[in-house]
Design an enzyme around this catalytic site. Structure first.
Site, short mmCIF file in Angstrom:
data_model
loop_
_atom_site.label_atom_id
_atom_site.label_comp_id
_atom_site.label_asym_id
_atom_site.label_seq_id
_atom_site.Cartn_x
_atom_site.Cartn_y
_atom_site.Cartn_z
N CYS A 24 78.37 54.53 -32.76
CA CYS A 24 78.75 55.59 -32.02
C CYS A 24 77.74 56.40 -31.34
O CYS A 24 77.97 57.29 -30.57
CB CYS A 24 79.86 56.44 -32.54
SG CYS A 24 81.44 55.66 -32.76
N HIS A 68 86.46 60.13 -16.30
CA HIS A 68 85.28 59.30 -15.43
C HIS A 68 84.04 60.30 -15.49
O HIS A 68 83.31 60.18 -14.38
CB HIS A 68 85.75 58.83 -14.00
CG HIS A 68 86.54 57.75 -13.96
ND1 HIS A 68 87.91 57.77 -14.35
CD2 HIS A 68 86.62 56.40 -14.17
CE1 HIS A 68 88.51 56.85 -14.29
NE2 HIS A 68 87.91 55.86 -14.20
N GLU A 107 91.79 59.16 -29.58
CA GLU A 107 90.65 58.84 -28.83
C GLU A 107 90.92 57.02 -28.93
O GLU A 107 90.38 56.46 -27.90
CB GLU A 107 89.41 59.00 -29.89
CG GLU A 107 88.31 58.29 -29.36
CD GLU A 107 87.11 58.85 -30.38
OE1 GLU A 107 86.60 59.76 -30.12
OE2 GLU A 107 86.79 58.11 -31.38
#
Length: 118
Positions: A24, A68, A107
């Site tokens: 991550c 985005h 998530e």
């Protein structure tokens, strides 16, 4: 009684504070799913707690900021863990939604955060 509305947004992030080698730490993306819960009495005249369109309108600015985008570039989200993103969203929308009860941020389809505020 509680009502909820669900939203989704696609964003990229990376976690700068995890150890080197953690996957991550690299930039990656998610399709986040957000549920916003409102709790309160039913208005006897209108027959609802809150108009769903009003709820949608209250979230539109926050969703636009996240969708985005590279979340790390948003002020206050330089360490965008799911927990920090959830807390940030709460801070943004609570002034607009006095009956806000909780939010859930997914998530992935199997991982997420539930937040009831401070």
């Amino acid at each position: 009684m509680e009502i909820y509305k669900e939203f989704s947004f696609d964003s990229a992030h990376f976690l700068p504070n995890v150890p080197d080698g953690h996957k991550c730490k690299n930039m990656h993306g998610h399709t986040y799913r957000l549920r916003v819960f409102i709790k309160g009495p039913i208005d006897p005249q209108l027959g609802w707690i809150m108009d769903f369109k009003e709820l949608k309108d209250a979230l539109s600015g926050v969703i636009d900021q996240l969708d985005h985008q590279l979340i790390n570039d948003i002020k206050g989200l330089e360490n965008p863990t799911a927990e920090n993103i959830t807390s940030w969203i709460w801070t943004q929308i609570k002034p607009l939604l006095p009956l806000l009860f909780k939010i859930e941020l997914y998530e992935t389809p199997t991982t997420g955060v539930i937040y009831y505020g401070d």
